[in-house]
Scaffold this motif. Sequence first.
Motif, PDB file in Angstrom:
ATOM      1  N   ILE A  42     -38.619 -35.340  10.349  1.00  0.00           N
ATOM      2  CA  ILE A  42     -39.430 -33.932  10.211  1.00  0.00           C
ATOM      3  C   ILE A  42     -40.556 -33.813  11.150  1.00  0.00           C
ATOM      4  N   GLN A  43     -41.244 -34.969  11.389  1.00  0.00           N
ATOM      5  CA  GLN A  43     -42.361 -34.849  12.239  1.00  0.00           C
ATOM      6  C   GLN A  43     -41.847 -34.713  13.638  1.00  0.00           C
ATOM      7  N   ARG A  44     -40.547 -35.411  14.296  1.00  0.00           N
ATOM      8  CA  ARG A  44     -40.131 -34.908  15.332  1.00  0.00           C
ATOM      9  C   ARG A  44     -39.743 -33.664  15.620  1.00  0.00           C
ATOM     10  N   GLN A  45     -39.256 -33.100  14.325  1.00  0.00           N
ATOM     11  CA  GLN A  45     -38.703 -31.646  14.418  1.00  0.00           C
ATOM     12  C   GLN A  45     -39.949 -30.641  14.968  1.00  0.00           C
ATOM     13  N   GLN A  46     -41.211 -31.083  14.270  1.00  0.00           N
ATOM     14  CA  GLN A  46     -42.276 -30.347  14.705  1.00  0.00           C
ATOM     15  C   GLN A  46     -42.742 -30.483  15.977  1.00  0.00           C
ATOM     16  N   GLN A  47     -42.646 -31.723  16.370  1.00  0.00           N
ATOM     17  CA  GLN A  47     -42.776 -32.009  17.960  1.00  0.00           C
ATOM     18  C   GLN A  47     -41.869 -31.271  18.903  1.00  0.00           C
ATOM     19  N   VAL A  48     -40.556 -30.878  18.490  1.00  0.00           N
ATOM     20  CA  VAL A  48     -39.638 -30.285  19.342  1.00  0.00           C
ATOM     21  C   VAL A  48     -39.970 -28.973  19.065  1.00  0.00           C
ATOM     22  N   LEU A  49     -40.506 -28.466  18.131  1.00  0.00           N
ATOM     23  CA  LEU A  49     -40.846 -26.953  17.870  1.00  0.00           C
ATOM     24  C   LEU A  49     -41.990 -26.667  18.881  1.00  0.00           C
ATOM     25  N   ASN A  50     -42.908 -27.456  18.609  1.00  0.00           N
ATOM     26  CA  ASN A  50     -44.035 -27.100  19.374  1.00  0.00           C
ATOM     27  C   ASN A  50     -43.846 -27.207  20.982  1.00  0.00           C
ATOM     28  N   LEU A  51     -42.871 -27.994  21.448  1.00  0.00           N
ATOM     29  CA  LEU A  51     -42.613 -28.248  22.778  1.00  0.00           C
ATOM     30  C   LEU A  51     -41.549 -26.963  23.349  1.00  0.00           C
ATOM     31  N   LEU A  52     -41.071 -26.542  22.264  1.00  0.00           N
ATOM     32  CA  LEU A  52     -39.912 -25.364  22.568  1.00  0.00           C
ATOM     33  C   LEU A  52     -40.758 -23.952  22.873  1.00  0.00           C
ATOM     34  N   THR A  53     -42.112 -24.126  22.419  1.00  0.00           N
ATOM     35  CA  THR A  53     -42.919 -22.883  22.712  1.00  0.00           C
ATOM     36  C   THR A  53     -43.168 -22.774  24.105  1.00  0.00           C
ATOM     37  N   GLU A  54     -43.355 -24.087  24.930  1.00  0.00           N
ATOM     38  CA  GLU A  54     -43.605 -24.049  26.349  1.00  0.00           C
ATOM     39  C   GLU A  54     -42.463 -23.596  27.108  1.00  0.00           C
ATOM     40  N   PHE A  55     -41.135 -23.676  26.793  1.00  0.00           N
ATOM     41  CA  PHE A  55     -39.964 -23.449  27.520  1.00  0.00           C
ATOM     42  C   PHE A  55     -39.285 -21.991  27.222  1.00  0.00           C
TER      43      PHE A  55
END
Length: 167
Positions: A42-55
């Motif tokens: 779940i923590q990795r999911q959140q990390q990816v979602l945060n990063l996704l907003t940059e791309f």
Amino acid sequence: MISLSNSENSTVNTITLTKRLARAMRLSGGEFSLLLVCCNSIQRQQQVLNLLTEFLSADIHEIVLSPGADKLYTAITTEIGATQPEALMVRGLESVVAINQLIISTNIMRNEFRKQFRFPLVLWVNDEILCKLVWLAPDLKDWAASTIRFDLPNNQLVKSEQQAISA
């Protein structure tokens, strides 16, 4: 030869896969598409979602399913109403109590998704849910492009940890 540490390699891999997810979402171009993203943390999911907003600058709507959810289509339509977001992320499948029923009903209703939704639908799954999709909803699973995997399957993760311990 340049060698990356496991942490650096993991970060590079996460960025590459996040860019792939963003590109797949952009390519939808106002049409329905099903994207499966496998991540066991779940923590990795959140990390990816945060990063996704940059791309990706799209209006990404997110739904976290409740444990009592029994129909994915109903949960989505109840949440978004008549709006058509640019993209929709669905998380929380691993917490659904009647997950088999939800997956089977989603497979049965799959044509409604394509008829009613004009946006990419991103389902966040773990290894267990991915296996259930293969067995209980093969038609739905076939609609998805290749699964984007942000970590090793649990059985490979255990093997790699065992190898690290014995080394």
